[in-house]
Design an enzyme around this catalytic site. Structure first.
Site, short mmCIF file in Angstrom:
data_model
loop_
_atom_site.label_atom_id
_atom_site.label_comp_id
_atom_site.label_asym_id
_atom_site.label_seq_id
_atom_site.Cartn_x
_atom_site.Cartn_y
_atom_site.Cartn_z
N ASP A 12 45.17 47.05 32.84
CA ASP A 12 45.47 45.67 32.41
C ASP A 12 45.67 45.52 30.90
OD1 ASP A 12 45.13 44.90 35.14
OD2 ASP A 12 42.98 45.12 34.79
N HIS A 41 51.45 45.31 38.06
CA HIS A 41 51.99 45.25 36.70
C HIS A 41 52.78 43.96 36.54
CE1 HIS A 41 51.65 49.88 36.19
NE2 HIS A 41 50.50 49.26 36.36
P1 IMP Z 1 40.11 51.02 43.70
O1 IMP Z 1 40.92 52.04 42.98
O2 IMP Z 1 40.94 49.87 44.20
O3 IMP Z 1 39.21 51.59 44.76
O4 IMP Z 1 39.12 50.39 42.63
C1 IMP Z 1 38.20 51.21 41.92
C2 IMP Z 1 37.91 50.63 40.55
O5 IMP Z 1 39.11 50.62 39.77
C3 IMP Z 1 37.44 49.17 40.58
O6 IMP Z 1 36.57 48.97 39.46
C4 IMP Z 1 38.71 48.37 40.35
O7 IMP Z 1 38.47 47.11 39.78
C5 IMP Z 1 39.43 49.29 39.38
N1 IMP Z 1 40.89 49.13 39.46
C6 IMP Z 1 41.72 49.62 40.42
N2 IMP Z 1 43.00 49.29 40.13
C7 IMP Z 1 42.98 48.59 39.00
C8 IMP Z 1 44.00 48.01 38.18
O8 IMP Z 1 45.19 48.07 38.44
N3 IMP Z 1 43.59 47.35 37.06
C9 IMP Z 1 42.28 47.31 36.71
N4 IMP Z 1 41.30 47.84 37.43
C10 IMP Z 1 41.64 48.49 38.57
MG MG Z 2 47.16 45.14 36.33
#
Ligand code: IMP
Ligand code: MG
Length: 334
Positions: A12, A41
């Protein structure tokens, strides 16, 4: 020219914005998205937010072909929807791109540890990666509905490299499965090397590695965030943000030079982008020239550049793709 764009914090930081600017400015022939639909994105055009979860954020250059990397994962419905909206007649998915199915999403949503402790986005990405490692995941080539889009993306990159290629990373360095704050991480390596590997491109093929930082640090889900501010203070500073995919409130902390140094070590960038500089220096909003930035903003950026030893070439001053100060020519990167 082959550009790789990766995030130096916890996701982000505005990769979508940086990539959409680079696409408009450099008019590349091809953009490749890595990662998975847990990452959204955002590209803001005339005040309208476009959130991309499968295709790269390159529709700001109409002639760019849009491709999904072999190491990436898609949801078929999300991919087709984005092709319809942004990529008709110019979208590709690699034969080997992984496909997330409903059972992967349910498995994650039912997983207490992942959802409550780690704060997973629950998009089924980790569960699909597990199936891939166990060699039972279905790939793009196994789906009839994807036939019209199938391509050999590494060959496309190779063919079009001289006409400009951008490879778009997802999440952020400290969410990397290997280099992040394990176990509070995502299910893939999201540093520059991981992103190149997902795209099927060797490290020597990258001409420029752009590491993107935001002027403050945010994080969603569990895990450490050094210097984290209380929610009221985040609000007061105007740093309150919500996740593009989950709508969750993001935690926030001031810019962290130690994290930034570590991100430089892990990604070997050739240049640095800093977004949302207007969020800490209000008078920077909408500026397009270095000389128009307030002196304290210029000093702050120069100090970061000298501490990191890497040129800061792209400075974000507002939400739209053209709200960027581009110093690549001045700093010898163009
Ligand atoms: P997961 O990859 O969806 O299982 O999430 C695992 C960790 O990565 C969590 O803390 C999510 O909030 C973080 N996370 C996953 N994708 C994103 C993203 O695109 N932006 C920010 N955090 C992410
Ligand atoms: Mg994002």
């Amino acid at each position: 020219m082959l550009y790789v764009v990766v995030d130096g914090f916890f996701g982000d930081t505005g990769k979508g914005k940086v990539v959409s600017y680079l696409a408009a400015a450099d008019r590349p022939a091809l953009c490749v998205r890595t990662g998975a639909p847990n990452a959204g994105h955002t590209v803001m055009i005339n005040g309208v937010a476009h959130v991309l979860r499968a295709l790269p954020a390159c529709f700001t250059h109409h002639e760019a072909r849009l491709a999904v990397a072999p190491g990436a994962l898609i949801r078929v419905d999300i991919f087709l929807d984005e092709v319809n909206k942004y990529g008709r007649g110019k979208s590709h998915v690699d034969y080997n791109t992984g496909v997330i199915e409903d059972r992967h999403v349910s498995a994650e949503l039912e997983d207490e540890y992942l959802m409550r402790v780690i704060g997973s986005t629950g998009q089924g990405v980790g569960a699909a990666v597990v199936d891939r490692v166990l060699r039972r995941l279905r790939l793009a080539r196994d789906f009839d509905v994807l036939k019209p889009y199938l391509a050999d993306v590494p060959s496309l990159v190779h063919e079009l490299k001289d006409r400009g290629v951008i490879i778009e990373g997802t999440q952020g360095t400290f969410l990397s499965l290997y280099h992040g704050t394990y176990p509070y991480v995502t299910s893939r390596d999201v540093t520059a090397s991981g992103v190149l590997s997902e795209a099927g491109v060797g490290p020597k093929a990258a001409d420029e590695i752009v590491l993107v930082f935001k002027a403050y640090v945010t994080r969603v889900g569990g895990g450490p965030l050094p210097g984290e501010l209380p929610p009221e203070e985040v609000e007061r500073r105007g740093w309150a943000e919500r996740g593009a995919v989950t709508g969750r409130q993001r935690r926030a902390a001031p810019f962290n030079i130690d994290l930034a140094k570590r991100a430089v070590l892990l990604n070997t960038p050739t240049q640095i982008a800093i977004t949302k500089v207007d969020a800490i220096f209000r008078e920077a909003a909408g500026k397009a020239r270095w000389g128009d930035l307030p002196p304290e903003a210029r000093r702050w950026i120069d100090e970061i550049e000298s501490q990191l030893g890497v040129p800061v070439t792209l400075i974000g001053t507002g939400p739209e793709p053209w709200h960027v100060i581009d110093l690549r020519r001045e700093k010898g990167r163009l």
